[in-house]
Design an enzyme around this catalytic site. Sequence first.
Site, PDB file in Angstrom:
ATOM      1  N   GLU A  59       0.803  -1.226   0.000  1.00 13.72           N
ATOM      2  CA  GLU A  59       0.000   0.000   0.000  1.00 13.72           C
ATOM      3  C   GLU A  59       0.837   1.278   0.000  1.00 13.72           C
ATOM      4  O   GLU A  59       0.302   2.370  -0.201  1.00 13.72           O
ATOM      5  CB  GLU A  59      -0.950   0.009   1.204  1.00 13.72           C
ATOM      6  CG  GLU A  59      -2.057  -1.024   1.136  1.00 13.72           C
ATOM      7  CD  GLU A  59      -1.591  -2.452   1.412  1.00 13.72           C
ATOM      8  OE1 GLU A  59      -2.130  -3.369   0.759  1.00 13.72           O
ATOM      9  OE2 GLU A  59      -0.690  -2.654   2.252  1.00 13.72           O
ATOM     10  N   ALA A  81       8.880  -3.072   6.620  1.00 14.62           N
ATOM     11  CA  ALA A  81       9.705  -4.272   6.733  1.00 14.62           C
ATOM     12  C   ALA A  81       8.960  -5.452   6.125  1.00 14.62           C
ATOM     13  O   ALA A  81       7.856  -5.777   6.558  1.00 14.62           O
ATOM     14  CB  ALA A  81      10.043  -4.560   8.193  1.00 14.62           C
ATOM     15  N   ALA A  86       7.856 -18.644   3.959  1.00 11.73           N
ATOM     16  CA  ALA A  86       7.969 -19.917   3.247  1.00 11.73           C
ATOM     17  C   ALA A  86       7.345 -19.889   1.856  1.00 11.73           C
ATOM     18  O   ALA A  86       7.495 -20.840   1.094  1.00 11.73           O
ATOM     19  CB  ALA A  86       7.318 -21.020   4.082  1.00 11.73           C
ATOM     20  N   THR A  87       6.653 -18.804   1.518  1.00 12.42           N
ATOM     21  CA  THR A  87       5.981 -18.722   0.212  1.00 12.42           C
ATOM     22  C   THR A  87       6.597 -17.603  -0.628  1.00 12.42           C
ATOM     23  O   THR A  87       7.328 -16.756  -0.112  1.00 12.42           O
ATOM     24  CB  THR A  87       4.476 -18.435   0.398  1.00 12.42           C
ATOM     25  OG1 THR A  87       4.322 -17.110   0.927  1.00 12.42           O
ATOM     26  CG2 THR A  87       3.832 -19.445   1.336  1.00 12.42           C
ATOM     27  N   HIS A  89       5.299 -14.982  -1.605  1.00  6.76           N
ATOM     28  CA  HIS A  89       4.648 -13.704  -1.302  1.00  6.76           C
ATOM     29  C   HIS A  89       5.681 -12.584  -1.097  1.00  6.76           C
ATOM     30  O   HIS A  89       5.506 -11.467  -1.585  1.00  6.76           O
ATOM     31  CB  HIS A  89       3.777 -13.873  -0.046  1.00  6.76           C
ATOM     32  CG  HIS A  89       3.041 -12.660   0.370  1.00  6.76           C
ATOM     33  ND1 HIS A  89       1.908 -12.221  -0.282  1.00  6.76           N
ATOM     34  CD2 HIS A  89       3.254 -11.782   1.376  1.00  6.76           C
ATOM     35  CE1 HIS A  89       1.465 -11.129   0.307  1.00  6.76           C
ATOM     36  NE2 HIS A  89       2.266 -10.843   1.319  1.00  6.76           N
TER      37      HIS A  89
END
Length: 154
Positions: A59, A81, A86-87, A89
Amino acid sequence: MKLIEGQLKVVNGKKVAIVSTRWNHFIVDRLVEGAKDAFARHGGDEADLTHVLVPGAFELPMIIDKLLASGKYDAICALGAVIRGATPHFDYVSAEATKGIAMMSLKHQKPVSFGLLTTDNIEQSIERAGTKAGNKGFEAMTVVIEMLDLYENL
């Protein structure tokens, strides 16, 4: 050859917004304190500083765009930050936030500093929020201060 460079002195009357993320607030709060400290240490007037809080890093560009388009702000200090998980993203958010922040500086021709931590783990974020690696919020605000002065001298 003539050298033109900005100085670390607040340009009086220039309005600066700190735009920070609520996500990972335990890190970002330290960055915000560092940015406010840098502004004060370099002669900034608290009345010229505004803090805008957004949900997350994705955003940041939209709100920076709105603030600069309003004509009320001369520069933005973007703080946040993004910590790898684990993905994938992390990769998407980091890349798009980074591109978006850079685009806002170019679009509005105003200083927008990049204080978005993109780290592999919490420990790296903590180090960059005021321990081993200094406070990147403080550094991001010094970039704003120097760039505002440089713009005045071009």
